[in-house]
Design an enzyme around this catalytic site. Sequence first.
Site, PDB file in Angstrom:
ATOM      1  N   LYS A  44       0.808  -1.215   0.000  1.00 43.35           N
ATOM      2  CA  LYS A  44       0.000   0.000   0.000  1.00 43.35           C
ATOM      3  C   LYS A  44       0.849   1.278   0.000  1.00 43.35           C
ATOM      4  O   LYS A  44       0.441   2.293  -0.545  1.00 43.35           O
ATOM      5  CB  LYS A  44      -0.929   0.026   1.222  1.00 43.35           C
ATOM      6  CG  LYS A  44      -1.970  -1.087   1.246  1.00 43.35           C
ATOM      7  CD  LYS A  44      -3.198  -0.690   0.512  1.00 43.35           C
ATOM      8  CE  LYS A  44      -4.275  -1.753   0.351  1.00 43.35           C
ATOM      9  NZ  LYS A  44      -4.310  -2.896   1.212  1.00 43.35           N
ATOM     10  N   GLU A  94      -9.633   5.814   3.389  1.00 42.32           N
ATOM     11  CA  GLU A  94     -10.428   4.745   3.987  1.00 42.32           C
ATOM     12  C   GLU A  94      -9.483   3.572   4.185  1.00 42.32           C
ATOM     13  O   GLU A  94      -8.440   3.503   3.562  1.00 42.32           O
ATOM     14  CB  GLU A  94     -11.576   4.342   3.063  1.00 42.32           C
ATOM     15  CG  GLU A  94     -11.204   3.311   1.987  1.00 42.32           C
ATOM     16  CD  GLU A  94     -10.185   3.809   0.970  1.00 42.32           C
ATOM     17  OE1 GLU A  94     -10.184   5.030   0.696  1.00 42.32           O
ATOM     18  OE2 GLU A  94      -9.387   3.002   0.461  1.00 42.32           O
ATOM     19  N   SER A 117       1.789  -9.740  -0.761  1.00 41.60           N
ATOM     20  CA  SER A 117       1.436  -8.313  -0.693  1.00 41.60           C
ATOM     21  C   SER A 117       1.725  -7.673   0.662  1.00 41.60           C
ATOM     22  O   SER A 117       1.935  -6.471   0.744  1.00 41.60           O
ATOM     23  CB  SER A 117      -0.043  -8.136  -1.055  1.00 41.60           C
ATOM     24  OG  SER A 117      -0.860  -8.990  -0.270  1.00 41.60           O
TER      25      SER A 117
HETATM   26  C1  LIG Z   1      -5.169  -4.029   1.153  1.00 43.59           C
HETATM   27  C2  LIG Z   1      -4.451  -5.279   0.987  1.00 43.59           C
HETATM   28  C3  LIG Z   1      -4.790  -6.191  -0.038  1.00 43.59           C
HETATM   29  C4  LIG Z   1      -5.986  -6.049  -0.924  1.00 43.59           C
HETATM   30  O1  LIG Z   1      -6.041  -4.916  -1.699  1.00 43.59           O
HETATM   31  P1  LIG Z   1      -5.664  -4.880  -3.241  1.00 43.59           P
HETATM   32  O2  LIG Z   1      -5.971  -3.482  -3.623  1.00 43.59           O
HETATM   33  O3  LIG Z   1      -6.528  -5.867  -3.959  1.00 43.59           O
HETATM   34  O4  LIG Z   1      -4.235  -5.202  -3.343  1.00 43.59           O
HETATM   35  C5  LIG Z   1      -3.984  -7.301  -0.195  1.00 43.59           C
HETATM   36  N1  LIG Z   1      -2.928  -7.540   0.611  1.00 43.59           N
HETATM   37  C6  LIG Z   1      -2.601  -6.700   1.611  1.00 43.59           C
HETATM   38  C7  LIG Z   1      -1.424  -7.032   2.470  1.00 43.59           C
HETATM   39  C8  LIG Z   1      -3.339  -5.545   1.834  1.00 43.59           C
HETATM   40  O5  LIG Z   1      -2.996  -4.724   2.833  1.00 43.59           O
END
Ligand SMILES: *Cc1c(COP(=O)(O)O)cnc(C)c1O
Length: 398
Positions: free
Chosen positions: A99, A121, A386
Amino acid sequence: MIPVTTTTFKHILPVNDNGFYGPFGGAFVPDVLKPNIDNLREAFYHYASDPEFKTEFDRLLRDYVGRPTPLYRAPRLCERYGAEIYLKREDLNHTGAHKINNAIGSALLAKRMGKTRIIAETGAGQHGVAAATVCALMGMECTVYMGATDVERQLPNVKRMEMLGAKVVPVTSGNSTLKDAVNAALQDWCDNPDSFYLIGSAVGPHPYPEMVAHFQSVISEEMQKQLLEQTGRAYPDAIIACVGGGSNASGAFYHFIDDSRVRLIAVEAAGLGTESGMTAATMTIGQEGILHGSRTLLMQGDNGEVADPYSISAGLDYPGVGPLFAYMSQTGQTEVLAATDAEALAAARTLARLEGIIPALESSHALAALEKIRFEPGQTVVVNVSGRGDKDMDTYLQ
Ligand SMILES: *Cc1c(COP(=O)(O)O)cnc(C)c1O
């Protein structure tokens, strides 16, 4: 005013100048927000083509965020799944998820636009933490809307936002999760059009989905170089990423979107099962509609109302999906899988025990796909991790 240079920006994504991905996307906003959206679009296209902006963005990603993130060949996963499994380690970014890439880019843009207050948000709290972080870094005021359910299940992130000086506002409408937080943030933006709305995923009205994907595209840019160095080939056979709204997946797929040699595999949250009524598998069961300023696929009830989603993972607990993924799931450019809560929990345990890495619950959905697909020996597969699992320890231990 910002000079209009919209023609120099080259769309890498399958999107037209009005922000449509086939039938999806666009900018469906109330009249009070139209000038904001127009301004933002012009500023984004201008600065996205500005070398000075890029230099500053790249410098912060390197020195502040800690990029490039490693591309790690996971030997024990390779053994288990019989293919060359690599992990793109977005979990090692400052603040613990992908993010921050978008937060840095968007906040730099806000600064250039002369903004002093940011609205955001958050679901799992990772975007809220990223927003609070960049606001501290750049000396801007920060208000974060968060569903009351999520405030409870992601408390460590609430504390972090407060420590960073942000104001966290719990939202109690709907089922008190991400959708409701987005509604509250959009209302704040209508009331305060001079503020900058920092969206945390590739959702919302044009230009947000394209802008967020652009700032996240550093993920696949690095992947190309790292794969070339490590495998002798600048592309993998497959990339797997989880999809809430689609920001980490759009970043991981970005430079491979037109490359037919690469399978793009998007994994959404099945919750208790895609047919259980307790799910967030929008691409699997969603229907066309308009949500948060964009025409997309969304989960709907019998009367067309937006259905309450469910997933164990707060970051995937969203009834819509970004228009890029609505589109690519229908054209077949991306394969769509859904992983249940239980499958994600098992995948988190597998990664922890085999590689010593505790992934975020969201990322665990992508890892769960490794159990569902048979790869050939020697095939190269990249899983986008992620984020890290610190925020999810209570859920894992339960
Ligand atoms: C917010 C988040 C997601 C999901 O959001 P995307 O916009 O689909 O990437 C996935 N993994 C993590 C670690 C997140 O914080």
